[in-house]
Design a protein around this motif. Structure first.
Motif, PDB file in Angstrom:
ATOM      1  N   VAL A 276       0.857  -1.180   0.000  1.00 35.95           N
ATOM      2  CA  VAL A 276       0.000   0.000   0.000  1.00 35.95           C
ATOM      3  C   VAL A 276       0.903   1.242   0.000  1.00 35.95           C
ATOM      4  N   TYR A 277       0.741   2.073  -1.030  1.00 33.34           N
ATOM      5  CA  TYR A 277       1.464   3.338  -1.118  1.00 33.34           C
ATOM      6  C   TYR A 277       0.492   4.489  -0.876  1.00 33.34           C
ATOM      7  N   GLY A 278       0.993   5.516  -0.202  1.00 30.22           N
ATOM      8  CA  GLY A 278       0.232   6.751  -0.051  1.00 30.22           C
ATOM      9  C   GLY A 278       0.913   7.880  -0.797  1.00 30.22           C
ATOM     10  N   PHE A 279       0.130   8.805  -1.334  1.00 33.71           N
ATOM     11  CA  PHE A 279       0.680   9.962  -2.039  1.00 33.71           C
ATOM     12  C   PHE A 279       0.541  11.189  -1.165  1.00 33.71           C
ATOM     13  N   LEU A 280       1.613  11.952  -1.057  1.00 27.39           N
ATOM     14  CA  LEU A 280       1.634  13.177  -0.272  1.00 27.39           C
ATOM     15  C   LEU A 280       1.719  14.353  -1.228  1.00 27.39           C
ATOM     16  N   TYR A 281       0.689  15.177  -1.243  1.00 27.50           N
ATOM     17  CA  TYR A 281       0.646  16.323  -2.115  1.00 27.50           C
ATOM     18  C   TYR A 281       1.156  17.564  -1.401  1.00 27.50           C
ATOM     19  N   ASP A 282       1.309  18.658  -2.109  1.00 33.16           N
ATOM     20  CA  ASP A 282       1.967  19.862  -1.570  1.00 33.16           C
ATOM     21  C   ASP A 282       1.317  20.375  -0.286  1.00 33.16           C
ATOM     22  N   HIS A 283       0.004  20.196  -0.164  1.00 34.39           N
ATOM     23  CA  HIS A 283      -0.711  20.754   0.995  1.00 34.39           C
ATOM     24  C   HIS A 283      -0.660  19.813   2.191  1.00 34.39           C
ATOM     25  N   GLU A 284       0.001  18.662   2.043  1.00 37.19           N
ATOM     26  CA  GLU A 284       0.035  17.686   3.126  1.00 37.19           C
ATOM     27  C   GLU A 284       1.436  17.594   3.734  1.00 37.19           C
ATOM     28  N   GLU A 285       1.456  17.308   5.024  1.00 37.44           N
ATOM     29  CA  GLU A 285       2.718  17.127   5.729  1.00 37.44           C
ATOM     30  C   GLU A 285       3.187  15.688   5.591  1.00 37.44           C
ATOM     31  N   ALA A 286       4.476  15.498   5.531  1.00 37.03           N
ATOM     32  CA  ALA A 286       5.042  14.135   5.465  1.00 37.03           C
ATOM     33  C   ALA A 286       4.911  13.479   6.826  1.00 37.03           C
TER      34      ALA A 286
END
Length: 286
Positions: A276-286
């Motif tokens: 399972v991979y998650g995508f982190l977009y610019d508005h989200e914190e790592a």
């Protein structure tokens, strides 16, 4: 080769069912969701159903029930090209993916292409393994009995479901746990191992053509290491086989060697690794 998005779950199932059934255990999640989506009382809304086709034959199948991740499955020499077509087309129509799950190599290839085209970041949410059981082994069993969860168990099942979700890629809210618990009790799909009170639970889910999934396996910390989970899963699995299913399947977290060991002792055999991979977009914190 082109991406086709389907509005009708029935039409989509007709297109991809035989393709997915070639590896029924691997595709238990996609198939189970599709069979549910074709029912008139399906609780899933706004599903994204798409397929990259070559000469009207499926090459890459994608199923997403928001807010959950995109499920991917594809095989053959054209699958890498199909991934490129899929990612470009999904981006162009403006669908945002929270993440991807599927067989390890395929999910990695798809996620890498998505990150490259979209410019987001990538994180591994969970390394998984899919298991299949056709016969329950003779394992030591704990005291107690198996029973269906009832409305009297609701608050306990809500709490256990919420706790279970905290170690999965998709955490539930208390309200989300309540909806799942209420639906499971109403559908008679949640089982409790009871030893002078509830000590463990498991759920049957997503029947496919020949098999069914066991999930939501949970034992509170105070009842762990007493064999309750082993006993509960063994009894539930045997009951499902007795009902006529050819096999049971389940997902495990590879980071939890205890649960993987328990399932193999019961008779579950590893089939394939999934991720399972998650995508982190610019508005989200790592």
């Amino acid at each position: 080769m082109n991406l086709k998005v389907y509005e009708s779950p029935n039409e989509f199932l007709e297109k991809v069912e035989d393709f997915l059934l070639k590896e029924e255990v691997v595709n238990n999640l996609a198939l189970g969701l599709l069979y549910t989506l074709t029912k008139p009382n399906s609780h899933y809304k706004d599903a994204f159903l798409a397929c990259v086709e070559k000469n009207e034959t499926p090459v890459l199948v994608m199923v997403m029930t928001p807010p959950h991740n995109l499920i991917v499955y594809g095989v053959g020499e054209d699958v890498n090209e199909a991934i490129g077509v899929a990612v470009t087309s999904i981006k162009d129509i403006g669908v945002i993916l929270p993440g991807v799950l599927g067989p390890k190599a395929l999910a990695a290839e798809f996620s890498g292409e998505w990150v490259q085209q979209i410019g987001c970041r990538l994180e591994v949410k969970m390394e998984q393994r899919i298991y299949k059981l056709e016969k329950v082994n003779n394992v030591p069993l704990s005291n107690g009995k198996l029973r269906l969860a009832t409305k009297d168990d609701l608050e306990l099942i809500v709490d256990w479901t919420y706790q279970f979700s905290l170690v999965t890629p998709e955490h539930l809210s208390i309200e989300g746990a309540r909806k799942l618990a209420e639906r499971g009790i109403e559908e008679s799909s949640i089982f409790i191992w009871d030893d002078n009170g509830p000590v463990s639970m498991a759920k049957k889910a997503r029947p496919t053509k020949n098999g069914i999934v066991v999930n939501l396996v949970f034992t509170p910390q105070e009842f762990q290491r007493k064999g309750y989970a082993t006993t509960c899963v063994a009894y539930v699995s045997q009951q499902l086989l007795n009902e006529g299913y050819s096999f049971c399947s389940l997902y495990t977290d590879l980071a939890n060697p205890t649960s993987n060991s328990i399932y193999m002792k019961i008779g579950y055999e590893p089939i394939i690794d999934s991720v399972v991979y998650g995508f982190l977009y610019d508005h989200e914190e790592a």
